[in-house]
Design a protein around this motif. Sequence first.
Motif, short mmCIF file in Angstrom:
data_model
loop_
_atom_site.label_atom_id
_atom_site.label_comp_id
_atom_site.label_asym_id
_atom_site.label_seq_id
_atom_site.Cartn_x
_atom_site.Cartn_y
_atom_site.Cartn_z
N LEU A 93 -69.23 43.00 -53.19
CA LEU A 93 -69.31 41.82 -52.78
C LEU A 93 -70.66 41.04 -53.17
CD1 LEU A 93 -68.33 41.97 -48.88
CD2 LEU A 93 -66.79 40.94 -50.72
N PRO A 94 -70.73 39.70 -53.28
CA PRO A 94 -72.04 39.33 -53.73
C PRO A 94 -73.02 39.33 -52.82
CG PRO A 94 -70.02 37.84 -53.69
CD PRO A 94 -69.63 38.79 -53.00
N VAL A 95 -74.12 39.42 -53.18
CA VAL A 95 -75.45 39.51 -52.22
C VAL A 95 -75.41 38.23 -51.31
CG1 VAL A 95 -77.97 39.68 -52.14
CG2 VAL A 95 -76.64 40.95 -53.73
N ALA A 96 -75.79 38.39 -50.36
CA ALA A 96 -75.97 37.22 -49.36
C ALA A 96 -77.00 36.26 -49.73
CB ALA A 96 -76.20 37.53 -48.11
N PRO A 97 -76.90 34.87 -49.86
CA PRO A 97 -77.85 33.82 -50.37
C PRO A 97 -79.18 33.68 -49.33
CG PRO A 97 -75.97 32.81 -49.43
CD PRO A 97 -75.58 34.35 -49.26
N ALA A 98 -78.91 34.43 -48.39
CA ALA A 98 -80.18 34.24 -47.18
C ALA A 98 -80.34 35.45 -46.51
CB ALA A 98 -80.23 32.97 -46.51
N GLU A 99 -81.42 35.98 -46.16
CA GLU A 99 -81.66 36.98 -45.32
C GLU A 99 -83.23 36.58 -44.51
OE1 GLU A 99 -83.06 41.63 -46.11
OE2 GLU A 99 -81.12 40.94 -46.97
N ALA A 100 -82.93 37.16 -43.27
CA ALA A 100 -84.13 37.13 -42.28
C ALA A 100 -84.17 38.22 -41.33
CB ALA A 100 -84.22 35.86 -41.68
N THR A 101 -85.03 38.98 -41.27
CA THR A 101 -85.44 39.87 -40.04
C THR A 101 -86.38 39.35 -38.88
OG1 THR A 101 -85.11 41.59 -41.60
CG2 THR A 101 -86.20 42.19 -39.59
N LEU A 102 -85.82 39.56 -37.85
CA LEU A 102 -86.53 39.19 -36.61
C LEU A 102 -86.99 40.43 -35.83
CD1 LEU A 102 -84.20 36.07 -35.30
CD2 LEU A 102 -86.33 35.90 -36.77
N ALA A 103 -88.11 40.10 -34.95
CA ALA A 103 -88.59 41.53 -34.19
C ALA A 103 -88.69 40.80 -32.59
CB ALA A 103 -89.89 42.03 -34.76
N PHE A 104 -88.49 41.67 -31.79
CA PHE A 104 -88.37 41.47 -30.45
C PHE A 104 -89.05 42.47 -29.64
CE2 PHE A 104 -85.07 39.40 -32.25
CZ PHE A 104 -84.92 37.95 -31.79
N ALA A 105 -90.01 42.39 -28.81
CA ALA A 105 -90.48 43.39 -28.20
C ALA A 105 -89.71 43.39 -26.72
CB ALA A 105 -92.04 43.10 -27.66
N CYS A 106 -89.09 44.75 -26.59
CA CYS A 106 -88.28 44.86 -25.30
C CYS A 106 -88.12 46.16 -25.35
CB CYS A 106 -86.78 44.17 -25.52
SG CYS A 106 -85.86 44.54 -27.00
N SER A 107 -87.42 46.68 -24.14
CA SER A 107 -87.00 47.93 -23.65
C SER A 107 -85.47 48.28 -24.44
CB SER A 107 -86.75 48.11 -22.21
OG SER A 107 -85.84 47.33 -21.69
#
Length: 368
Positions: free
Chosen positions: A168-182
């Motif tokens: 498959l084609p590489v996705a045009p956009a990417e992002a990683t989000l972080a959340f402090a949680c249990s």
Amino acid sequence: MDQALSQIVERIRAAAADATPLRIRGGGTKDFHGEVLQGEILDTTALAGITSYEPSELVVTVRAGTPLAELEAALAEKGQCLPFEPQHFESGGTVGGMVAAGLSGPARASVGAVRDYVLGATLVNGRAEVLTFGGQVMKNVAGYDVSRVLAGSLGTLGVIAEVSLKVLPVAPAEATLAFACSQADALRLLNEWGGRPLPLNASCWVEQAGVGTLYLRLRGAVAAVEAACTHLGGERQDNASAALHWQLLRDQQHPWFAGDVGSMALWRLSVPQTALVLAIDGTAPLVEWHGAQRWYKAPPEDAVRIRGIAHAAGGHATLFRMPASHTTDAAVPRFDAMSAPVARIHRALMQEFDPQRIFNRGRLLAAE
């Protein structure tokens, strides 16, 4: 038939004649995976090279001994990839080993597994016959799809000589989000987000220094990724740092996996994504696949208890890696017990493809 394949066929023919066990091996990066290793090594690395690649058709045909890194580099040049993120663990892994092991990386829960991308395969069976299954398009998978059965078979059905894979084609956009949680909050959030039209691709909850963090990777169209970031909140991670994080996670080189754990084994629990926090003592787990894959560190001797907990949650447990202090592990099966009907199917397939049981004996089913 070229020389490399001819030599393998002759080696198999001779082994079948005197029932000599053979251990199929490419790069050896997954030797730790499975029940036992036995037999004379049958090296497949001479079966190397990309034989056909049609970027416009999203299909690549590659010989089994080809280094996985070489295939991924060729795809990257055309802006394409193997979406399931095959695990390398270390350098030297091959395409045949990738299919035979059937192991997928962080994106598996969103994009599918190795087997979902296998369109066709050429196999040398235990009678030294060269067989071809499937093709190079999705419509060729009608009937009993042998080429996909090879994914995760751990070499017990024959020597994979060549495979055709959907890319498959590489996705045009990417992002990683972080959340402090249990862990409980992370599972709740993942199940909530899973019901929304969000470009979710991968997730990982891990606890370090007593603090739990959920990492969420988004992939897709630029507008979709940016809108999801705005909607979800969290702390957006630097793309380069995030890419390293996911690569280390994929290859089990993340700090959670590292270090001397003494008598602890690495357990992989596959459960429904909706399963609650599991009551397994010890180090907090590392949770992937939106809750469906959970890694634990516990002694091998806890097998009955751990597998009981996994069964109660609707899943199963695999003893993925033994601690280095254990030199023998036959007393604790690596894989959870199969149901009687499934075990019969496995044995029937092995009998059909490898009647002398020369290939990777005991690797998938220890009691052989």
